[in-house]
Design an enzyme around this catalytic site. Structure first.
Site, PDB file in Angstrom:
ATOM      1  N   CYS A 117      92.072 -53.960 -29.311  1.00  0.00           N
ATOM      2  CA  CYS A 117      91.016 -52.982 -29.763  1.00  0.00           C
ATOM      3  C   CYS A 117      90.720 -52.707 -31.232  1.00  0.00           C
ATOM      4  CB  CYS A 117      91.110 -51.686 -29.251  1.00  0.00           C
ATOM      5  SG  CYS A 117      92.323 -51.679 -27.847  1.00  0.00           S
ATOM      6  N   ARG A 153      85.229 -54.980 -32.315  1.00  0.00           N
ATOM      7  CA  ARG A 153      86.372 -55.150 -32.089  1.00  0.00           C
ATOM      8  C   ARG A 153      86.732 -54.897 -30.415  1.00  0.00           C
ATOM      9  NH1 ARG A 153      89.656 -55.450 -36.862  1.00  0.00           N
ATOM     10  NH2 ARG A 153      91.433 -55.576 -35.351  1.00  0.00           N
ATOM     11  N   PHE A 166      88.923 -53.411 -25.899  1.00  0.00           N
ATOM     12  CA  PHE A 166      88.705 -54.775 -25.535  1.00  0.00           C
ATOM     13  C   PHE A 166      89.736 -55.207 -24.566  1.00  0.00           C
ATOM     14  CE2 PHE A 166      86.485 -59.072 -27.314  1.00  0.00           C
ATOM     15  CZ  PHE A 166      86.881 -59.535 -26.119  1.00  0.00           C
ATOM     16  N   ASN A 174      96.355 -50.157 -30.038  1.00  0.00           N
ATOM     17  CA  ASN A 174      95.879 -51.700 -30.126  1.00  0.00           C
ATOM     18  C   ASN A 174      96.876 -52.515 -30.194  1.00  0.00           C
ATOM     19  OD1 ASN A 174      94.729 -53.826 -31.031  1.00  0.00           O
ATOM     20  ND2 ASN A 174      94.516 -53.374 -33.168  1.00  0.00           N
ATOM     21  N   GLY A 175      97.109 -53.376 -28.978  1.00  0.00           N
ATOM     22  CA  GLY A 175      98.239 -54.162 -29.024  1.00  0.00           C
ATOM     23  C   GLY A 175      98.547 -54.487 -27.436  1.00  0.00           C
ATOM     24  N   GLU A 210      96.427 -81.458 -32.728  1.00  0.00           N
ATOM     25  CA  GLU A 210      96.561 -80.858 -34.074  1.00  0.00           C
ATOM     26  C   GLU A 210      97.071 -81.747 -35.114  1.00  0.00           C
ATOM     27  OE1 GLU A 210      99.918 -78.380 -33.629  1.00  0.00           O
ATOM     28  OE2 GLU A 210      99.468 -76.900 -35.363  1.00  0.00           O
ATOM     29  N   GLN A 237     100.421 -74.850 -24.741  1.00  0.00           N
ATOM     30  CA  GLN A 237     100.430 -76.084 -24.484  1.00  0.00           C
ATOM     31  C   GLN A 237     101.237 -76.305 -23.256  1.00  0.00           C
ATOM     32  OE1 GLN A 237     101.862 -78.217 -27.958  1.00  0.00           O
ATOM     33  NE2 GLN A 237     102.725 -80.108 -26.827  1.00  0.00           N
ATOM     34  N   LYS A 265     105.171 -76.689 -23.576  1.00  0.00           N
ATOM     35  CA  LYS A 265     105.896 -75.602 -24.377  1.00  0.00           C
ATOM     36  C   LYS A 265     105.004 -74.386 -24.719  1.00  0.00           C
ATOM     37  CE  LYS A 265     105.573 -78.242 -28.511  1.00  0.00           C
ATOM     38  NZ  LYS A 265     106.323 -78.653 -29.853  1.00  0.00           N
ATOM     39  N   GLN A 299     107.881 -78.815 -35.015  1.00  0.00           N
ATOM     40  CA  GLN A 299     108.105 -79.225 -36.355  1.00  0.00           C
ATOM     41  C   GLN A 299     107.652 -80.727 -36.141  1.00  0.00           C
ATOM     42  OE1 GLN A 299     111.436 -77.046 -37.525  1.00  0.00           O
ATOM     43  NE2 GLN A 299     112.041 -78.804 -39.003  1.00  0.00           N
ATOM     44  N   CYS A 317     109.544 -89.840 -27.269  1.00  0.00           N
ATOM     45  CA  CYS A 317     108.413 -89.598 -28.439  1.00  0.00           C
ATOM     46  C   CYS A 317     109.080 -88.876 -29.406  1.00  0.00           C
ATOM     47  CB  CYS A 317     107.290 -88.789 -27.876  1.00  0.00           C
ATOM     48  SG  CYS A 317     106.683 -89.249 -26.306  1.00  0.00           S
ATOM     49  N   CYS A 319     109.235 -95.082 -29.824  1.00  0.00           N
ATOM     50  CA  CYS A 319     108.452 -95.587 -28.716  1.00  0.00           C
ATOM     51  C   CYS A 319     108.385 -97.262 -28.818  1.00  0.00           C
ATOM     52  CB  CYS A 319     107.091 -95.241 -28.947  1.00  0.00           C
ATOM     53  SG  CYS A 319     105.960 -95.600 -27.771  1.00  0.00           S
TER      54      CYS A 319
END
Lengths: 501, 1536
Positions: B22, B52, B236, B256-257, B923, B971, B974, B980, B1145, B1150
């Site tokens: 919020c 917000r 929110f 807020n949180g 990504e 994802q 994980k 990394q 991978c 590979c």
């Protein structure tokens, strides 16, 4: 995986073979295991695949990546242990298996596959050299007795597995010596008989009894066996050879391949091994009918007997002539990777000299006036696919040809279990293919407590399949016996209860 | 006292699915002067934070807006006199604001109750007042739920009561009324609610939009309504239906949180309530009921806890510091006294952990506190007229520059407190030192608390003793290993790497084995639990780079009465981490520690005599009795497992005892330690601790490691001790990772927090032993667990005697093995799919499908249990929509170039583009060349471009050349973790597209640093809308419990597409634990999401997509029927390109050239677009056949029609127990059902400055060929300014050289969030004023400067000039900021140059390139995870140096000549653009001052810089020339 990039670092290596002119001068084996360094490197070529297709390619489901890894870490003893965990006799399969694992190897998609078989043989041989392979007697005895009919690879594997589960095992063998095809079918140059004997002796030390020269069905009936034993496993092979019933078949000089090979093996093993007299192929023009492994064995054997000329006929057209390890994009579409590729294969016997003719049908044997074989007449076959997709076989008119020969060996396969002996008792249900009917799930035949495994069940096949079936059947027999135990215990409890009550 | 019905009530507590975030703020007069203006300013604050807040589907109903103000005495007096009453003096009466049922009878009931209850507590209701409301401003949803809103005035019946008693009685009465309401309406009741009841303040809250709150409550318009402060909150939420009581503020605070550890906090609060003791008030305390009101939101429960603690007599600041403590353990600058204070408080209460800005008020104090990670923004101003303004954003109350005398922001764990009695802002350090001096905490700790490490080190541990134990254990070890279900795989693949390397091993390509309940293999209980993780509403954290906020410490011993504050609380043994070695446990037992009264309880039972249930009952009974008898450390041990005694699964034993103790009210009196042979994987430890264990001794895992058996790949050249240490280290860092996935920093809070979802466990089992754990599909019970346990026991102690090998079984859980666990990716399946797609044979494809789909085939997934039950007559196949149109619904999964080879990545793009489907960049940026078509017409461009946490290559151009922008929140393989890319994998190509440098390691942070909360996501969506006006914005989520409400929030945040990913998804590299144990199947997530969206009338706004091992047409059909209109395939696509599931991978090896960058291996790539196209078309054709069979002509008609599915008949008893109703039940609710999405989101960009002013100016400049200068006012409502106009340049003029300063704009005012986000070269912006969060996010070439207005009275270098996370993911451009920046300045900067005069914590985090010059103080943890780029920090006092995290960087205090020159140039520019006095001073004294700069740079980057110096110099000379002659600007001004 000892070395992550091993497959990029090392080339494939195979066991050293003696040169042809050297090796045909004797009847013994002519390959030697990998050196320790090579063994490590070859193990390091394995990529430890997340989905090891090799393992699926292997009928035994060998955990190939595991022992490759251990070999690559120079931990041969543990590697051998891992190998022995799924394969009772790596000293056999390491020599005579066509290695479907290698055909399925992932590295084989675009490189020479990992030399799995050579690693296997090397581990086994090193194990014997170092004395790592010792008889394993069971700690406890279950009190159950199992009879195994046949001492080929299926029977032996089942015997070892059942014995280790604590059951007392007696193996019945109709021949004078144990080993079945290992002893009588496969020539020494591929598998020396002392290796078979060494294994049999180990099994005897593990307290398995062998009764050789006893033909079940003739010397003792199946019913008698059932009475004397808690379970019976039939592992007596598919020895009924397919014959070639054409004119002149009874000519002197026309032989079934198995008889030829068995005789040769007996000769090699007997004391008169040095003599070259009376060898069926010496100085003759030999024709081998049939292009399979048995045919190849006939070629090598005939070569060592001093045949003048050897020709091998195959009724099928010549398959694609590919490199020894065809890459994925070279393989025929009918048998894509990881399947066993349909291709022209050159055995060590072929290397030793022989003519190969394909798409040829035998028409008749011709004899000289003494009834001895003098020639084989053939004609060409054309193979085509009709509009329904059915394969059509048609003789080619006017293509008859006469091949002078004095010895013809028929190696066109087998048609099921030997019909004399216990099959002739008529109790067992057979399949259309002449094999004993038993499921792949529990290996049980139509008779309670009687199981079947190996060629007698699945028909003529590989040694590795025989071992796999022997192991699975043993597992099924063990559960059968455990169930029996529960039942007996239950009965005992209830009778006790009744007595008390 | 606390009877069964009370427990039952807690049992009925529904799962908490309320998440909010919020805008928060307050305004107060320093001296407490009251005015109507303060109220008006508060309302303005609300209005100016409207973006917000969240809105329902009706567009008017908000998630809640509210204001807390002092009681308007004058107004009330008037109201009283109107009722003929006279009001006592202010402070002598209390005023309540309550929501009543609209039903008249019910209302009368409550009015009576109020009177009656008041009397019971010595109070009297003076009069009631119906609050004047104007319902006409409400939206439809708010109207439907509008309560009757009333106020009541209470006075003391008995004038003997002092004020304290009065307050206590008010509180006790309110709790009592709440209990009554629950008795009347049930636990979830929201019919009766008291928003506030206080002598001091009152809360007005409603489901109105921010600008209509005062229209609704007309009181707020009355000039008599005066207050010294106003605390406001705009909500929110992601919760489903609007709820009046859940609007904020609450009684003490607004938030807020999100509280991540809520379940643990509630359980602990409940358990410790049994220990409450107060001589005078015991009877009332016993009547209070649950401290945390069931079924409320996390913020509400925190408010409850705080409120209660306040009544214990502690000052407000102390209470806040107990619930939200500053991270103290690893704080290098904190005083010992303060550390003692925090340590002491930690024995009273665990932190309420999670992102939080909390504003609070009470008495004469109003203030705010920020969570330990500083994850929420909070800015303040102090004005000349004595007001203090604090809010989530700067500029929410109109004040001119010269009215402001101080500007600042809150930092992590710090207070901001206005004491109106003292008439000043009390500094944090003063508050803290006052608290620390309150009691002799240090002495108390010294006298009582034991530090275990001292104990362990006191006598050196007897190593030989350990060795003896191992030898004696060795003969039974094979049996024990089997009894506890060890496999060769877990030993070799998991334990060995942990013991050898000290870290958890990685794996690739996700998981494809059946769920535990579907497996035919014997499964441990742990495998039925899935780790939950943070997404959208709260961020995961990076425990590795932000280690200073984390703690694994735990303590043993019992809690005491929290109402008291004395030395008795220190009677504990403190452990630094929760894994106990064998000798350590012995030491704890062996020594006479007076703090501990230890009892060892066996968790084994005689298998001949007892069954599992009896054994657990006995254990629990024993445990309760032991605690009642005074034991405070229970060791649950299975050490006596034997031939005749089997062990209760350790997790079951632990959780059962934990909950039995909670129920008995004995839980907080003792600690649990688990001594078990069973736990060995990180997941196991997480579960044991998550269900209550304080410490675990995994004796068998340690024993087997100590054997150093080569069979299991243990390194024999390391000592057993070293291996054990490594193993413990790996477990500990794994635990941190699991905690941080959920955003939790301290083990203390994680303990007992139950952050798991069960999958396949029956409700009886859950309710009895894992109470409150979500388990949505039911499943097995105790009987099945017992049978599995007995099987393991038998195989260990009976069958092993006859076994041919003593090795445990292989299992094949991770890698396929003949005879092992079943895998989706079997050799048969892979070869069948490859063969069918290579030769394009539908016949072969059907064979492949048969491998997976056949009835008798393995039950690999939940969907395997589903069958079709057509509800309509079939249609002819020819009438079903053609495959060509269906294939457009396919997307491929996000796989980055970097994880995939160039060849593989482009082949996928070509295939998908050919058929009109979409491939996903993943990504990692994309080579702009790929946007140009190939000569044969193929396009290698990825239609979907991903925006992930690292923002690699996310430039304006990258964004604008996409059809769809996907925000990756998590994802499948994980969720909640970062990643990394090691330097050796970063070759020239990858470095180019990722805008990084060759050989420099790239780190992806676990969270998006601009999304810590739902309103942040809304802001990023808004940014991306501006960055690409035509693209769809998609948000990728991973299935987990509660995803429906998250998705509802995402829909309200205005995404176009929501992707629900399954847990099984593939990945380049991920810890094996995460691959196996985090996330849930998409079936659950999709069904929940679809249903929630339909029920909230939000479904029509968004398109639903799903992915996760979809392989066959049947999978697609089920996904469609469960609600997905689009599907993603990833691993399946790779298989058609030749992937053979090597799962390597992460090793770059590979062998088929797909997941590798090795040039040699890439040559082996043999995939073709055709194979993938064949696959997609065959999937579509297969789907058409099913559609025909089910009678659907189009996919659209089929979406969400779950009635066509039913559970198959299964003979297997376990499978029969699974209940799939959760998947199949139809949505309910009063909204009309729009079953499928059309993406009808409102885009909100048309009226922005960019559209109205900047875009026309740009067109003008381009058409006339003249530079344009503009001058514009700006406010915090103007968000993402500069983004849209930049996208226009990137889209249409990327090939042209855009001249510098083509568009030169001066803004005056307070800029909204994301000022100049993704702004490109050619744009030059000067902001005279102040910026909010995300300044210059993704900066792509623009030049930006920010400075205070000339008339400002502030000392610029001591004031805040911009908010958090400036320059996040910037790739090029310049920023000069005259003033201090917030947290995480230049996080993941990879190319921008910046000068700033001070930064908050975590500055330059994860930076990979560019430069940052800091001319003032830096916060802690500077340069954490910084793998590239360079920072120059001015450090004349030598304070900054110690705040730099030197894990990756090196600090040089001498600069090279070229560096000096660069620095000088930067300062000069800074001085020119911002008139910075600091810069002027430094330049004047350059020769002296230059020595005070530290160069902060990773060694690898410096080496690379040195190598390239020459090349750089060459390119500099050819720097592009502007095409416009200088001095040809036109000037256009708006408002002067």
């Amino acid at each position: 995986m000892g070395e992550v990039r091993g497959f990029l670092t090392y080339q494939r290596a195979d066991p050293q073979k003696q040169p042809v002119n050297e090796r045909i001068g004797h009847s013994g084996e002519f390959i030697s295991r990998l050196s320790d360094d090579k063994l490590r490197e070859q193990g390091a070529r394995c990529m430890d695949c997340g989905v090891p297709f090799c393992s699926r390619g292997c009928p035994l489901g060998n955990n190939i990546p595991d022992w490759n890894h251990l070999a690559s870490e120079k931990n041969e003893r543990l590697a051998l242990e891992a190998l022995l965990a799924t394969n009772n006799f790596p000293e056999f399969t390491g020599r005579i298996c066509p290695a479907p694992c290698e055909a399925a190897c992932v590295l084989g998609i675009n490189e020479d596959p990992v030399s799995i078989e050579a690693i296997e043989m090397s581990l086994a041989d090193k194990g014997f050299e170092m004395g790592w392979i010792q008889p394993q007697k069971p700690q406890i005895r279950s009190g159950f007795r199992v009879a195994i009919v046949g001492s080929g690879p299926a029977g032996l594997a089942a015997a070892q597995q059942l014995n280790r589960q604590g059951h007392s095992v007696v193996v019945f063998e109709k021949s004078e010596r144990a080993g079945g095809l290992l002893t009588f079918g496969i020539p020494d140059f591929k598998l020396e008989k002392d290796k078979v004997a060494r294994r049999i002796s180990l099994l005897e030390q593990e307290e398995i009894s062998f009764r050789c020269g006893v033909n079940v069905g003739q010397d003792i009936s199946l019913n008698e066996l059932r009475q004397q034993f808690d379970a019976v496993l039939l592992a007596c092979g598919a020895e009924k050879a397919r014959d070639l019933n054409i004119a002149g078949r009874d000519a002197n000089g026309v032989m079934l391949a198995m008889k030829f090979l068995a005789d040769a093996n007996r000769r090699v093993s007997s004391a008169t091994a040095g003599s070259t007299e009376n060898l069926p192929a010496t100085g003759k023009d030999v024709i081998v009918i049939g292009g399979g492994d048995t045919g190849s064995d006939c070629i090598g054997t005939a070569r060592r007997q001093g045949a003048r000329k050897i020709v091998q006929f195959e009724i099928m057209p010549q398959p694609a002539n590919l490199s020894r390890f065809p890459r994925r994009d070279q393989r025929p579409s009918s048998t894509p990777w990881p399947h066993w590729p349909l291709m022209l294969r050159t055995s060590s016997s072929h290397e030793e000299g022989c003519e190969r003719v394909f798409a040829l049908e035998s028409v008749r044997f011709e004899t000289d006036k003494d009834g001895r074989l003098s020639a084989l007449v053939t004609r060409e076959i054309s193979v085509s696919t009709d509009e329904l997709g059915q394969t059509q076989w048609k003789p080619v008119a006017g293509s008859e040809k006469t091949w002078p020969c004095q010895l013809a060996l028929i190696a066109i396969g087998f048609s099921g279990a030997q019909s004399d002996g216990l099959i002739s008792e008529g109790m067992l249900k057979l399949t259309e293919r002449g094999t004993v009917q038993a499921t792949e799930v529990n290996f049980l035949t139509n008779i309670e407590g009687v199981f079947a495994a190996g060629d007698v069940r699945r028909g003529q096949s590989l040694v590795v399949w025989a071992i796999a079936e022997g192991r699975k059947a043993a597992k099924s027999i063990d559960s059968y016996l455990q169930g029996k135990k529960q039942l007996t215990k239950l009965c005992a409890d209830s009778t006790q209860g009744a007595a008390r009550g | 006292m606390r009877n069964n019905s009370f427990n039952k009530m807690l049992l009925d507590d529904p799962r908490i699915e309320q998440r909010d975030a919020c805008g928060v703020g307050f305004i107060a007069h320093l001296k407490g002067n009251r005015s109507f203006q303060v109220v008006c300013d508060g309302l303005q604050m609300l209005r100016r934070m409207d973006h917000r807040g969240g809105r329902c589907a009706d567009g008017l109903t908000s998630d809640g807006a509210g204001i807390v103000v002092q009681i308007p005495h004058e107004l009330m007096k008037k109201s009283a006199s109107r009722q003929g009453r006279s009001l006592p003096a202010a402070g002598e009466y209390a005023l309540s604001m309550h929501f009543l049922p609209t039903d008249k009878k019910e209302r009368e009931f409550w009015q009576n109750q109020l009177q009656q209850c008041a009397r019971e507590y010595g109070l009297e209701v003076l009069f009631l007042r119906d609050v004047p409301c104007d319902a006409s401003v409400l939206g439809q949803a708010a109207k439907l739920t509008q309560p009757h809103i009333q106020q009541a005035v209470y006075v003391r019946h008995n004038s003997n009561q002092n004020r304290h008693n009065f307050d206590w009685n008010l509180f006790a009465m309110r709790k009592n009324l709440e209990n009554l309401a629950r008795e009347r309406y049930g636990v979830k009741q929201r019919d009766f609610y008291i928003a506030s009841l206080s002598r001091e303040n009152i809360c007005y809250k409603a489901l109105t939009s921010s600008d209509t709150l005062s229209a609704f409550y007309t009181d707020l318009q009355n000039p008599l309504f005066i207050s010294a402060y106003a605390m406001v909150h705009l909500r929110f939420s992601t919760n489903t239906l609007p709820s009046w009581p859940l609007a904020q503020p609450f009684r003490v605070l607004c938030h807020n949180g999100e509280i991540n550890t809520l379940r643990g906090n509630i359980n602990a609060m409940h358990a410790r309530s049994f220990l409450f003791k107060n001589d005078k008030l015991q009877q009332e305390i016993d009547r209070l009921g649950p401290i945390c009101t069931p079924a409320m939101s996390d913020s509400a429960m925190l408010d409850n806890a705080v409120e209660f603690l306040l009544h214990s007599g502690r000052p407000l600041t102390q209470v806040m510091s107990m619930v939200i403590p500053e991270p103290w353990e690893k704080h290098s600058e904190m005083s010992q006294e303060l550390k003692d204070y925090f340590e002491y408080q930690s024995y009273l209460m665990e932190p309420w952990d999670g992102p939080a800005l909390i504003a609070f008020c009470g008495g004469q104090q109003i203030g705010a506190i920020l969570d330990r990670n500083g994850l929420r923004p909070a800015r303040y101003w102090i004005t000349t007229d004595g007001h203090v303004i604090m809010a989530s954003e700067a500029g929410v109350v109109e004040r001119s520059a010269e009215q402001i005398i101080e500007k600042g922001r809150l930092s992590a764990g710090r207070f901001f407190l206005v004491d109106m009695a003292e008439g000043r802002v009390v500094p944090d350090d003063e508050i803290k030192s006052r608290l620390a001096a309150g009691k002799p905490y240090g002495d108390w700790l010294k006298s009582e608390r034991v530090i275990a490490d001292d104990l362990f080190n006191a006598e050196s541990l007897d190593e030989t003793d350990d060795t003896q134990e191992y030898t004696s254990a060795s003969s039974s070890m094979p049996k024990l290993l089997r009894a506890f279900g060890y496999t060769q795989e877990c030993l070799r693949l998991l334990l060995a790497p942990m013991a050898n390397e000290g870290k958890e091993p990685d794996g690739s390509m996700g998981t494809d084995t059946p769920l535990a309940v579907l497996s035919t293999k014997n499964q441990l209980l742990y495998n039925y639990f899935k780790q939950l993780f943070a997404q959208v509403t709260n961020p995961p954290i990076d425990a590795m780079r932000e280690e200073l906020v984390t703690s694994l410490s735990t303590h043993l011993g019992g809690e005491q009465n929290i109402l008291s504050e004395g030395v008795e609380h220190c009677s504990v043994v403190r452990l630094n981490q929760p894994i106990l070695r064998n000798s350590q446990l012995r030491r704890l037992f062996g020594s006479e520690i007076k703090q501990l009264s230890v009892v060892r309880l066996s968790t084994t039972f005689d298998i001949q005599i007892e069954n599992l249930r009896q054994a657990i009952d006995k254990l629990c009974k024993n445990a309760v009795e032991c605690v009642q008898a005074g034991k405070n450390l229970l060791v649950l041990s299975d050490k006596d497992v034997s031939n005749s005694r089997a062990a209760i699964p350790a997790l079951l034993a632990t959780s059962a005892v934990h909950h039995a103790l909670i129920r008995a009210g004995e839980r907080t009196r003792c600690s649990l330690v688990v001594e078990s042979g069973e736990p060995r994987e990180v997941h196991h430890f997480a579960l044991l601790i998550g269900y209550g264990a304080a410490a675990v001794n995994p004796y068998l895992a340690l024993d087997v490691i100590a054997t150093r058996d080569k069979n299991y790949s243990f390194k024999a050249d390391l000592s057993a001790k070293k291996l054990e240490e490594n193993y413990c280290k790996a477990i500990c860092s794994g635990l941190l990772k699991i905690m941080s996935k959920m955003g939790i920093s301290t083990l203390h809070s994680y303990r007992g927090s139950q952050i798991f979802e069960a999958l396949g466990l029956g409700s009886e089992l859950i309710d009895n032993y894992f109470t409150w754990t979500p388990s949505r599909i039911g499943g097995i019970g105790l009987a099945e667990l017992e049978s599995d346990m007995r099987t393991r026991h038998t195989s260990a102690f009976e069958s092993l005697e006859r076994a041919t090998s003593t090795l445990p079984e292989h299992a094949g859980q991770y890698h396929w093995r003949a005879g092992g666990e079943r895998h989706l990716h079997s050799p048969e399946m892979i070869s069948a799919l490859q063969n069918a797609t290579r030769i394009n044979s539908f016949e072969e494809f059907k064979k492949f499908c048969a491998v997976l789909d056949e009835d008798n085939a393995a039950h690999l997934h939940l969907r395997s249990l589903l069958g079709f039950s057509p509800q309509r007559p079939p249609v002819e196949l020819s009438r079903v929509e053609p495959a060509q149109s269906i294939v457009r619904r396919f997307a491929t999964g996000a796989m980055s170039f970097g994880s995939l080879s160039k060849e593989a990545h482009e082949t996928i793009a070509v295939a998908m583009n050919r058929i009109g489907a979409r491939s996903n960049s993943g990504e990692g940026g994309e080579d702009p060349q790929r946007s140009l078509p190939d000569s044969n017409g193929d396009s290698r461009r990825s239609a979907i471009r991903q925006v992930a946490s690292a923002r690699f290559g996310v430039t304006s151009s990258y964004l604008v050349h996409a059809d769809e922008l996907q925000i990756k929140m998590a994802q499948g393989a994980k969720p909640g973790e970062g990643g990394q890319l090691p330097g050796h994998k970063v070759d020239a190509n990858i470095a180019k597209v990722r805008h990084s440098s060759v050989g420099i390691t790239l780190i992806s942070p676990p969270p998006h640093h601009d999304i810590y909360s739902i309103e942040d996501l809304a802001q990023l969506i808004f940014d991306l809308r501006n960055a690409n006006r035509s693209a769809r914005i998609s948000v990728k989520l991973v299935s987990e419990s509660g995803i429906g409400t998250i998705a509802a929030g995402v829909a309200k945040a205005k995404a176009d597409v929501i992707l629900i990913s399954g847990h099984e998804g593939g990945t380049g590299a991920s810890p094996l634990t995460s691959i196996k144990h985090a996330g849930l199947p998409w079936e659950l997530g999709l069904a929940e999401t679809h249903r929630t969206l339909v029920e909230n009338n939000l479904r029509e706004r968004v398109i639903l997509q799903t992915d996760g091992q979809l392989r066959t047409p049947r999978d697609l059909a089920i996904a469609t029927l469960l609600g997905a209109e689009e599907w993603g395939i990833a691993t399946g696509a790779l298989i058609t390109l030749g992937c053979v599931m090597m799962r390597k991978c992460h090793l770059n090896t590979c062998p088929v050239g797909i997941a590798t960058q090795d040039p040699e291996l890439r040559k082996k790539f043999a995939g073709t677009p055709e194979a993938l196209i064949n696959y997609v078309f065959m999937l579509a054709e297969g789907l058409r056949e099913i559609m025909a069979q089910l009678g659907y002509k189009t996919v659209d008609d089929m979406v969400g029609q779950a009635q066509n599915l039913q559970k198959k008949e299964v003979s297997n008893e376990r499978l029969a127990k699974i209940d799939l109703d959760f998947l199949l039940k139809q949505p309910d609710g009063h909204f009309s059902v729009a079953a499928r999405g059309k993406s009808t989101q409102i885009r909100e960009i048309e009226s922005g400055i960019d559209m109205t002013t900047l875009l026309p100016a740009l067109h003008d400049a381009l058409s006339t060929g003249r530079r344009v200068s503009l001058s514009l006012p700006i406010s915090n409502l103007d968000r993402s300014v500069g983004t849209l106009v930049s996208s226009e340049i990137s889209k249409h003029h990327s090939t042209k050289q855009i001249p510098d300063e083509l568009l030169k704009v001066t803004f005056r005012g307070i800029a909204g969030q994301s000022f100049m986000a993704f702004a490109v070269a050619g744009i030059s912006a000067l902001l005279e004023g102040e910026a909010n969060d995300y300044l210059c996010k993704g900066l792509s070439g623009a030049k930006v400067s920010v400075r205070p207005p000339r008339q400002s009275l502030l000392v610029a270098e001591r004031s805040v000039i911009c908010g958090n996370t400036a320059l996040y993911g910037a790739t090029s451009g310049e920023l000069y900021a005259r003033g201090r920046a917030g947290e995480r300045f230049a996080v993941r900067n990879s190319g921008a140059q910046a000068v700033v005069e001070g930064v908050g914590d975590h500055g330059c985090e994860y930076m990979t390139g560019g430069s940052v010059v800091v001319l003032g103080a830096i916060g802690r943890n500077f340069a954490a995870g910084m793998s590239g780029g360079i920072a120059y920090v001015y450090d004349p006092q030598e304070i900054n140096r110690n705040r730099i995290n030197t894990e990756l960087v090196q600090i040089d205090s001498t600069l090279s000549q070229s560096e000096e020159k660069f620095l000088h140039d930067q300062l000069r520019k800074h001085a020119e653009l911002t008139d910075s006095s600091v810069a002027h001073r430094l330049l004047e004294n350059w020769h002296a001052e230059k020595h005070h700069f530290l160069a902060v740079c990773p060694p690898a980057y410096r080496a690379m810089l040195n190598r390239h110096t020459e090349i750089n110099e060459q390119t500099e000379s050819s720097f592009r020339q502007p095409i416009l002659p200088k001095g040809s600007e036109t000037h256009r001004g708006l408002h002067g």
